[in-house]
Design an enzyme around this catalytic site. Structure first.
Site, mmCIF file in Angstrom:
data_model
loop_
_atom_site.group_PDB
_atom_site.id
_atom_site.type_symbol
_atom_site.label_atom_id
_atom_site.label_comp_id
_atom_site.label_asym_id
_atom_site.label_seq_id
_atom_site.Cartn_x
_atom_site.Cartn_y
_atom_site.Cartn_z
ATOM 1 N N ASP A 127 26.079 -10.586 -12.340
ATOM 2 C CA ASP A 127 24.831 -10.098 -11.971
ATOM 3 C C ASP A 127 24.930 -9.447 -10.467
ATOM 4 O O ASP A 127 25.799 -9.962 -9.784
ATOM 5 C CB ASP A 127 23.493 -11.006 -12.218
ATOM 6 C CG ASP A 127 23.787 -12.350 -11.644
ATOM 7 O OD1 ASP A 127 24.555 -12.559 -10.466
ATOM 8 O OD2 ASP A 127 23.303 -13.339 -12.331
ATOM 9 N N ASP A 138 25.512 -21.625 0.567
ATOM 10 C CA ASP A 138 26.526 -22.593 0.604
ATOM 11 C C ASP A 138 27.731 -22.520 0.950
ATOM 12 O O ASP A 138 28.146 -23.132 1.616
ATOM 13 C CB ASP A 138 26.287 -23.072 -0.978
ATOM 14 C CG ASP A 138 26.561 -22.170 -2.256
ATOM 15 O OD1 ASP A 138 26.750 -20.938 -1.771
ATOM 16 O OD2 ASP A 138 26.439 -22.452 -3.382
ATOM 17 N N ASP A 144 22.856 -9.312 -6.818
ATOM 18 C CA ASP A 144 21.776 -9.946 -5.929
ATOM 19 C C ASP A 144 21.803 -9.074 -4.745
ATOM 20 O O ASP A 144 22.647 -8.737 -3.845
ATOM 21 C CB ASP A 144 21.963 -11.320 -5.703
ATOM 22 C CG ASP A 144 22.130 -12.138 -6.932
ATOM 23 O OD1 ASP A 144 21.509 -11.923 -7.879
ATOM 24 O OD2 ASP A 144 22.913 -13.332 -6.875
HETATM 25 P P1 ATP Z 1 27.265 -16.725 -10.071
HETATM 26 O O1 ATP Z 1 26.149 -15.650 -10.395
HETATM 27 O O2 ATP Z 1 28.608 -15.887 -10.606
HETATM 28 O O3 ATP Z 1 27.207 -17.951 -10.987
HETATM 29 P P2 ATP Z 1 26.573 -16.691 -7.482
HETATM 30 O O4 ATP Z 1 27.371 -16.921 -6.309
HETATM 31 O O5 ATP Z 1 25.799 -15.342 -7.315
HETATM 32 O O6 ATP Z 1 27.464 -17.012 -8.838
HETATM 33 P P3 ATP Z 1 23.930 -17.940 -7.876
HETATM 34 O O7 ATP Z 1 23.759 -19.272 -8.556
HETATM 35 O O8 ATP Z 1 23.538 -16.492 -8.557
HETATM 36 O O9 ATP Z 1 25.448 -17.854 -7.828
HETATM 37 O O10 ATP Z 1 23.325 -17.764 -6.327
HETATM 38 C C1 ATP Z 1 23.728 -16.776 -5.734
HETATM 39 C C2 ATP Z 1 23.830 -16.685 -4.329
HETATM 40 O O11 ATP Z 1 22.689 -17.690 -3.606
HETATM 41 C C3 ATP Z 1 25.047 -17.588 -3.961
HETATM 42 O O12 ATP Z 1 26.095 -16.991 -3.834
HETATM 43 C C4 ATP Z 1 24.784 -18.325 -2.506
HETATM 44 O O13 ATP Z 1 24.841 -17.573 -1.710
HETATM 45 C C5 ATP Z 1 23.201 -18.659 -2.579
HETATM 46 N N1 ATP Z 1 23.099 -19.894 -3.275
HETATM 47 C C6 ATP Z 1 22.906 -20.374 -4.816
HETATM 48 N N2 ATP Z 1 22.455 -21.612 -4.929
HETATM 49 C C7 ATP Z 1 22.666 -22.259 -3.695
HETATM 50 C C8 ATP Z 1 22.382 -23.448 -3.256
HETATM 51 N N3 ATP Z 1 22.188 -24.587 -3.891
HETATM 52 N N4 ATP Z 1 22.570 -23.736 -1.751
HETATM 53 C C9 ATP Z 1 23.058 -22.668 -1.027
HETATM 54 N N5 ATP Z 1 23.166 -21.320 -1.340
HETATM 55 C C10 ATP Z 1 23.020 -21.294 -2.597
HETATM 56 MG MG MG Z 2 24.669 -14.647 -9.055
#
Ligand code: ATP
Ligand code: MG
Length: 460
Positions: free
Chosen positions: A73, A156, A75
């Site tokens: 996705d 994170d 963001d």
């Molecule tokens: P994917 O969607 O492929 O699982 P993602 O990195 O986009 O990976 P998401 O859970 O969609 O993960 O979160 C989007 C962004 O928000 C992350 O890339 C990170 O920067 C931030 N993030 C998400 N969860 C946390 C957390 N628990 N602590 C700190 N930052 C977070």
């Molecule tokens: Mg994501």
């Protein structure tokens, strides 16, 4: 494999992964192209920028595209507040319990727009009296808006803190994330122990990204995990259900399981299964990894997967000991098994909130294991017509592949499905007065005969 995952590929850059001015990576210095991003996400960024706000594509989509992976996705992060974002778009909705976010809808595509948020400052982190932290340092409320720099620091991992501006086509890197992407290394921003105490789910995210991206975990990032693993017990079970699904149903579940066990994160998630893993290591490990490998394969083939089959497999090794205990108290075998199943699921739901729509099929898959040995008369045909037959049969094959003794029941059912009517009648006749309730708990080495496995996702 595991050794490689936990290896540090370069001397740690302690402190150097937090910066107040970003490294700016120009278009000629990186491989990203605007056209690789969702055009809706790009148009949102353009619109917010022309309205005078800062706006970037951020997180998983930038990371994945730099690695040549198709993002799940897209963001967007912006200086506009949720209300200001909503005012710019007709198709925007403010959502969120933990954080306020805006979802902008384009048909089936939803772009998530988050306002820059601040991380609690260094001095605040040890202060357990703040209302936003609990006694172990966990953040309970995290809705403080901040600057772009703040937003980068509260993310994170360094590789998740990259901001792409599709207008200038530049990447802003506040945490040496591009460096870590090149070295395929997962590194928490800031002090790892603090960051895990603030949000223990980050330990699971470390495992998830290392498994998904085939990255190593930098040694300071991995080092505190075993000591802090028990903090997962404080996480709301509904959030853990979501995280566990992402860990196990995203196509890299088998390796994620190995890492969870190695980092002692499996026990706080699945206490009864972890005990079975201690007591019957080889059988339990084979059954769970086999279930996860089958699931990974199905995900890669684009076939549907269901949490129910997976949870049925994860918990199954913990059942016999409970059922035997009840039998030793005088409960007959079948009621003992039912009671054990009920108790085990209820207990598991205290840690991971498995919704009812999955707990019911878990019970049905297990029930099917009691019924598959009973084939005489019309029973075999009635079972074949049962909507849970396929899942039950696949589960039987899984048990056999982990070495359970079933008197070759899986092969019998494989043959029965392939047989014509008259052959089926012969097969039932041949069963005759043979013991029709084969034991399900004895173990044996498998003969390795070829099985017809349809995989697990075939019942919903
Ligand atoms: P994917 O969607 O492929 O699982 P993602 O990195 O986009 O990976 P998401 O859970 O969609 O993960 O979160 C989007 C962004 O928000 C992350 O890339 C990170 O920067 C931030 N993030 C998400 N969860 C946390 C957390 N628990 N602590 C700190 N930052 C977070
Ligand atoms: Mg994501």
């Amino acid at each position: 494999m595991l050794k490689k995952l936990f290896q540090s590929f370069r001397p740690p850059l302690r402190g150097q992964h937090r910066r107040t001015t970003p490294e700016v990576i120009n278009q000629s210095q990186h491989s990203l192209q605007r056209s690789q991003f969702s055009r809706h996400a790009v148009s949102i960024v353009e619109r917010l920028q022309s309205a005078g706000y800062q706006a970037y594509l951020v997180g998983g989509c930038v990371r994945d595209l730099l690695l040549g992976i198709a993002p799940k996705d897209f963001d967007v992060a912006t200086s506009a507040t949720p209300e200001q974002v909503r005012a710019e778009f007709r198709n925007a909705r403010i959502i969120g319990r933990r954080f306020k976010l805006v979802h902008i809808h384009f048909g089936r595509e939803i772009i998530e727009v988050a306002t820059f948020r601040a991380h609690h400052s260094e001095e605040d982190q040890g202060d357990t009296h703040r209302s936003s932290h609990n006694s172990s340092g966990r953040i309970l409320r995290d809705n403080v808006y901040g600057t772009l720099e703040d937003d980068a620091q509260r993310r994170d991992f360094t590789i998740n803190a990259l901001y792409y501006d599709p207008v200038s086509e530049r990447i802003l890197d506040y945490a040496n994330g591009v460096h870590d992407i090149r070295n395929r290394l997962l590194r928490l921003i800031g002090d790892p122990t603090h960051r895990y105490q603030e949000d223990p789910v980050r330990m699971l995210r470390a495992v998830r990204f290392a498994a998904k991206l085939d990255f190593g975990i930098e040694k300071h990032t991995v080092q505190p995990i075993r000591d802090l693993a028990k903090l997962l017990r404080e996480i709301p079970p509904a959030r853990l259900f979501e995280e566990v699904l992402k860990l196990f149903l995203s196509g890299h579940g088998a390796i994620a399981f190995e890492m969870l066990v190695d980092l002692q994160l499996f026990e706080p998630l699945f206490p009864a299964s972890a005990q079975a893993l201690d007591e019957r290591p080889s059988y339990t490990h084979t059954l769970i990894s086999q279930a996860l490998s089958n699931t990974d394969l199905r995900v890669k083939q684009g076939k549907p997967v269901t949490p129910a089959f997976l949870f049925a497999a994860l918990l199954w090794p913990a059942l016999p000991a409970r059922s035997l205990f009840l039998q030793s108290q005088g409960v007959p075998p079948i009621p003992a098994m039912n009671e054990a199943a009920h108790d085990l699921i209820a207990e598991q739901c205290q840690r991971i909130a498995i919704p009812k729509r999955f707990t019911l099929p878990i019970r049905e898959i297990w029930d099917m294991q009691e019924r598959l040995p009973r084939r005489s008369g019309k029973r075999a045909d009635m079972l074949l017509d049962n909507p849970r037959f396929r899942a039950g049969y696949d589960f039987l094959l899984l048990r056999e592949s982990a070495g359970e003794e079933t008197d070759d029941l899986g092969q019998w059912w494989t043959d029965y499905q392939d047989a014509h009517d008259s052959e089926r009648r012969d097969m039932i006749r041949e069963l005759g007065s043979r013991d029709d309730g084969a034991s399900t708990t004895r173990k044996r080495k498998r003969s390795g005969s070829k099985r017809k496995s349809g995989g697990e996702g075939s019942f919903d």
